[in-house]
Scaffold this motif. Structure first.
Motif, short mmCIF file in Angstrom:
data_model
loop_
_atom_site.label_atom_id
_atom_site.label_comp_id
_atom_site.label_asym_id
_atom_site.label_seq_id
_atom_site.Cartn_x
_atom_site.Cartn_y
_atom_site.Cartn_z
N ASN A 47 0.81 -1.21 0.00
CA ASN A 47 0.00 0.00 0.00
C ASN A 47 0.85 1.26 0.00
OD1 ASN A 47 -2.72 1.12 0.09
ND2 ASN A 47 -2.23 1.80 2.16
N GLY A 48 2.09 1.15 0.47
CA GLY A 48 2.94 2.33 0.60
C GLY A 48 3.23 3.02 -0.72
N THR A 49 3.20 2.27 -1.82
CA THR A 49 3.47 2.87 -3.13
C THR A 49 2.34 3.79 -3.57
OG1 THR A 49 2.64 0.80 -4.08
CG2 THR A 49 5.02 1.08 -3.97
N TYR A 50 1.20 3.70 -2.91
CA TYR A 50 0.09 4.62 -3.20
C TYR A 50 0.42 6.02 -2.68
CZ TYR A 50 -4.62 6.69 -2.84
OH TYR A 50 -5.72 7.52 -2.94
N TYR A 51 1.10 6.09 -1.56
CA TYR A 51 1.35 7.36 -0.90
C TYR A 51 2.67 8.02 -1.31
CZ TYR A 51 -2.53 6.05 2.07
OH TYR A 51 -3.79 5.69 2.52
N GLY A 52 3.65 7.25 -1.73
CA GLY A 52 4.93 7.84 -2.07
C GLY A 52 5.75 6.95 -2.97
N SER A 53 6.76 7.53 -3.58
CA SER A 53 7.62 6.80 -4.51
C SER A 53 8.71 6.04 -3.76
CB SER A 53 8.26 7.76 -5.51
OG SER A 53 7.29 8.43 -6.27
N GLN A 54 9.13 4.95 -4.36
CA GLN A 54 10.27 4.19 -3.87
C GLN A 54 11.38 4.28 -4.91
OE1 GLN A 54 10.28 2.91 -0.89
NE2 GLN A 54 8.10 3.07 -0.40
N LYS A 55 12.57 3.95 -4.50
CA LYS A 55 13.70 3.96 -5.42
C LYS A 55 13.91 2.56 -5.99
CE LYS A 55 16.10 7.75 -3.08
NZ LYS A 55 15.78 8.71 -4.15
N PRO A 56 14.53 2.45 -7.17
CA PRO A 56 14.77 1.13 -7.76
C PRO A 56 15.47 0.17 -6.81
CG PRO A 56 15.24 2.84 -9.37
CD PRO A 56 14.96 3.55 -8.07
N ALA A 57 16.41 0.68 -6.01
CA ALA A 57 17.14 -0.19 -5.09
C ALA A 57 16.22 -0.81 -4.04
CB ALA A 57 18.25 0.60 -4.40
N VAL A 58 15.17 -0.09 -3.68
CA VAL A 58 14.22 -0.63 -2.69
C VAL A 58 13.45 -1.81 -3.28
CG1 VAL A 58 12.15 -0.13 -1.34
CG2 VAL A 58 14.01 1.54 -1.45
N PHE A 59 12.96 -1.64 -4.51
CA PHE A 59 12.25 -2.75 -5.16
C PHE A 59 13.18 -3.95 -5.34
CE2 PHE A 59 9.74 0.95 -6.73
CZ PHE A 59 8.49 0.57 -6.25
N ALA A 60 14.42 -3.70 -5.71
CA ALA A 60 15.38 -4.79 -5.88
C ALA A 60 15.63 -5.51 -4.56
CB ALA A 60 16.69 -4.24 -6.45
N LYS A 61 15.67 -4.75 -3.47
CA LYS A 61 15.88 -5.35 -2.14
C LYS A 61 14.70 -6.22 -1.76
CE LYS A 61 17.08 -4.07 2.64
NZ LYS A 61 15.93 -4.68 3.34
N TRP A 62 13.48 -5.73 -2.01
CA TRP A 62 12.30 -6.55 -1.73
C TRP A 62 12.36 -7.86 -2.49
CZ3 TRP A 62 7.93 -2.34 -2.57
CH2 TRP A 62 8.00 -1.40 -1.53
N SER A 99 9.61 4.31 -11.79
CA SER A 99 10.29 4.49 -10.51
C SER A 99 11.12 3.29 -10.09
CB SER A 99 9.24 4.77 -9.41
OG SER A 99 8.38 3.64 -9.22
N GLY A 100 11.07 2.21 -10.87
CA GLY A 100 11.87 1.05 -10.53
C GLY A 100 11.07 -0.19 -10.22
N ILE A 101 9.76 -0.17 -10.48
CA ILE A 101 8.93 -1.32 -10.13
C ILE A 101 9.36 -2.59 -10.86
CG2 ILE A 101 6.96 0.15 -9.56
CD1 ILE A 101 5.65 -0.73 -12.18
N THR A 102 9.93 -2.45 -12.04
CA THR A 102 10.34 -3.64 -12.79
C THR A 102 11.57 -4.31 -12.20
OG1 THR A 102 11.53 -2.26 -14.38
CG2 THR A 102 9.28 -2.90 -14.94
N GLU A 103 12.20 -3.68 -11.18
CA GLU A 103 13.27 -4.34 -10.46
C GLU A 103 12.75 -5.58 -9.73
OE1 GLU A 103 16.57 -3.67 -10.31
OE2 GLU A 103 16.30 -2.06 -11.78
N LEU A 104 11.43 -5.65 -9.56
CA LEU A 104 10.84 -6.83 -8.93
C LEU A 104 10.89 -8.04 -9.87
CD1 LEU A 104 7.70 -5.24 -7.21
CD2 LEU A 104 9.78 -6.09 -6.08
#
Length: 268
Positions: A47-62, A99-104
């Protein structure tokens, strides 16, 4: 009929203090909560992506912390959907998708576009929005979900538009939002939001049995016969569909237990 689609059940997010000691082991460090949660269920809605952007490195870490086969569903950023003219959302949508979502990678699940309860159905403008939704990004398929909250969307025209553009309508088992179980894509997305913390599994065992049966019907290519539809006259193609079910909102403390109990019911 070929093998039914995959059924995945999960929760909203993985950071919630009341889960510490009720779902997470007492001695589990916070930094390992995603690692633990992603091994207890096959999907989580972020849900957090609704309120704010994440960086590519964060998606890669997840992605690195979750096991193979796990799927993250993401809420699309609110700047895309919280606007008067939806068809003008292209720039905000590009910013979110870039924003880096494809890092997933293969762990990227459906993207949920949430609309405010005050947002009414305007067929022309809504189709303008649907035309903005890309089918892929960086070689990764994108699947889109429409989470609408105004009763004006309970209309055959809305279901027809969603089906035309291959977007799933979020089925919301909610006290006030419209309930639409119309199948409009090659997957199904449901949010079960009437749980109770007084019940060990948020929903009663009988209710979980019923939802598991509905999910299996969806996965086999059918539609449950006991859920509301925006358009009761459309017959869908009977083909396997992946099913995403989230226990979220009410009964949140017990949501992880609900997801696990649900998955036990649909396991082969």
């Amino acid at each position: 009929m070929t093998t039914p689609g995959t059924i995945r059940a999960g929760i909203g997010g993985w950071t919630f203090e009341p889960w510490e000691g009720t779902f997470y082991p007492d001695d589990l460090p916070k930094k390992r909560q995603l690692e633990y949660a992603s091994r207890q269920m096959p999907t989580i809605e972020v849900n957090g992506t609704y309120y704010g952007s994440q960086k590519p490195a964060v998606f890669a870490k997840w992605a690195s912390e979750a096991p193979d086969g796990f799927v993250f569903s993401l809420k699309g950023n609110r700047f895309v959907t919280n606007r008067r003219v939806l068809s003008e959302a292209g720039e905000s949508m590009e910013k979110f998708l870039g924003s880096g979502i494809t890092e997933l990678g293969e762990k990227l699940g459906p993207i949920v576009w949430q609309f405010a309860p005050t947002k009414q159905f305007d067929p022309e403008d809504f189709e303008g929005f649907l035309k903005l939704l890309p089918g892929e990004r960086d070689g990764i398929r994108l699947r889109h979900v429409l989470e609408v909250r105004h009763p004006s969307f309970m209309a055959p025209d809305f279901a027809a538009l969603a089906r035309k553009h291959g977007a799933a309508i979020c089925y919301a088992h909610h006290f006030t939002y419209p309930e639409m179980a119309d199948v409009t894509a090659d997957f199904v997305y449901a949010r079960l939001q009437r749980g109770e913390d007084s019940i060990p599994t948020a929903y009663t065992p009988a209710d979980l049995d019923a939802w598991a049966e509905r999910a299996q019907t969806w996965a086999k290519g059918g539609m449950p016969g006991d859920l509301p539809l925006a358009d009761e006259n459309v017959k869908i193609e009977a083909k396997p569909r992946d099913v995403f079910v989230y226990f979220i909102h009410e009964g949140k403390v017990r949501a992880p237990h609900a997801a696990r109990a649900f998955m036990e019911r649909v396991a082969d």
